[in-house]
Design a protein around this motif. Sequence first.
Motif, short mmCIF file in Angstrom:
data_model
loop_
_atom_site.label_atom_id
_atom_site.label_comp_id
_atom_site.label_asym_id
_atom_site.label_seq_id
_atom_site.Cartn_x
_atom_site.Cartn_y
_atom_site.Cartn_z
N ALA A 93 0.93 -1.53 -0.35
CA ALA A 93 -0.25 -0.24 0.41
C ALA A 93 0.56 1.49 -0.32
O ALA A 93 0.44 1.76 -0.75
N LEU A 94 2.42 0.93 0.85
CA LEU A 94 2.93 2.59 1.20
C LEU A 94 3.81 2.41 -0.15
O LEU A 94 4.22 3.68 -0.46
N GLY A 95 4.34 0.77 -1.03
CA GLY A 95 4.75 1.16 -2.34
C GLY A 95 4.29 2.39 -3.25
O GLY A 95 4.46 2.74 -4.41
N GLY A 96 2.30 2.36 -3.12
CA GLY A 96 1.95 2.80 -4.38
C GLY A 96 1.79 4.08 -4.18
O GLY A 96 1.04 5.12 -4.01
N ASN A 97 1.32 4.88 -2.72
CA ASN A 97 1.41 6.05 -1.66
C ASN A 97 2.48 6.49 -0.57
O ASN A 97 1.60 5.63 0.62
N ARG A 98 2.87 7.03 -0.70
CA ARG A 98 4.18 7.05 0.44
C ARG A 98 3.21 7.74 1.87
O ARG A 98 3.98 7.99 3.25
N GLU A 99 1.97 9.06 0.92
CA GLU A 99 1.64 9.35 2.10
C GLU A 99 0.09 8.68 2.50
O GLU A 99 -0.50 9.56 3.17
N GLU A 100 0.03 7.22 2.91
CA GLU A 100 -0.59 7.00 3.30
C GLU A 100 -0.49 6.91 4.53
O GLU A 100 0.03 5.63 5.70
N ASP A 101 -1.02 7.47 5.55
CA ASP A 101 0.00 8.19 7.56
C ASP A 101 -1.28 6.46 8.12
O ASP A 101 -0.50 6.72 9.33
N ILE A 102 -2.76 6.49 7.61
CA ILE A 102 -2.88 5.16 8.52
C ILE A 102 -2.05 3.56 8.29
O ILE A 102 -2.02 3.24 9.24
N ALA A 103 -2.11 3.87 7.03
CA ALA A 103 -1.37 2.09 6.52
C ALA A 103 0.06 2.00 7.27
O ALA A 103 0.78 1.50 8.30
N ARG A 104 0.46 3.16 7.49
CA ARG A 104 1.92 4.05 7.56
C ARG A 104 1.94 3.27 9.74
O ARG A 104 2.63 2.56 10.28
N LEU A 105 0.47 3.71 10.04
CA LEU A 105 -0.13 2.92 11.59
C LEU A 105 0.40 2.03 11.42
O LEU A 105 1.53 1.49 12.95
N TYR A 106 0.04 1.09 10.64
CA TYR A 106 -0.96 -0.12 10.93
C TYR A 106 1.01 -0.87 10.50
O TYR A 106 0.90 -2.01 11.37
N LEU A 107 1.43 -0.70 9.88
CA LEU A 107 2.85 -1.06 9.33
C LEU A 107 4.14 -0.71 10.57
O LEU A 107 4.27 -1.96 11.04
N GLY A 108 3.17 -0.39 11.54
CA GLY A 108 4.32 0.46 12.62
C GLY A 108 4.14 -0.59 13.63
O GLY A 108 4.59 -1.38 14.53
N LEU A 109 2.56 -0.73 13.89
CA LEU A 109 2.24 -1.67 14.76
C LEU A 109 2.86 -3.30 14.51
O LEU A 109 3.17 -3.84 15.34
N THR A 110 2.25 -3.58 13.24
CA THR A 110 2.70 -4.59 12.55
C THR A 110 4.14 -4.88 13.33
O THR A 110 4.63 -6.29 13.67
N LEU A 111 5.22 -4.33 13.03
CA LEU A 111 6.72 -4.51 12.75
C LEU A 111 6.75 -3.91 14.64
O LEU A 111 8.49 -5.16 14.40
#
Length: 212
Positions: A93-111
């Motif tokens: 998802a972030l590869g398609g749009n680096r500004e998807e901040d909600i996706a970034r939140l969940y990526l951080g949680l996942t990591l």
Amino acid sequence: MKTMISLALFSLLVFLAGCASLQTAGEVQYGRQALLEGKSETALGYFYSAAQVDPNYVYTTGSSPKQSVWSYVGRSEYLTGRLPQAQQTLERALGGNREEDIARLYLGLTLAKEGDRQRGLKEIESGMRGINSFLDYITQAQRYSIGQFWDPDQDIRSAIQSNLAMISGKDLDWQRLTADTEWLGIRMEQEADLARRQEAFDRSRDGEGRTP
């Protein structure tokens, strides 16, 4: 004759594309509703279905941040405990749009849950800062329209600032940060709907007021 056949085929393709788009939009909306109701497995099913029909679908309505269908899939995978899949999907998802901040939140949680807390913390912090910037922007740029209905009491921004202060401090409470970040992801989804409904209500009220 060939021209007529070509036009008919083109019309059919356009029609089918429109049907697929409507189907995807419907699946995403059902998924969002299930997500907000805490039914993560059900939500994941809808989002999977939407992604299969249109893997390039982006959910956007009015002032809401754009979110790809893969962002929704990844977030639901995280919430259902499918962490390796969630990481892969959210990175897509972030590869398609680096500004998807909600996706970034969940990526951080996942990591973080997978053991990479250092990188996870960076993603969570970046996602929170991005959401805070979005809220500041929308409340100023559209302050006479829908912007006034986004986080009007600054509850979201206050929570973000509190968590950013904790992240930069010495005593990081991961349990609290995880809970607050999950709350933020869902609250932003809720806020988008609340802002649209409040704007619609405000417009209808103004319209009634101008009626002779």
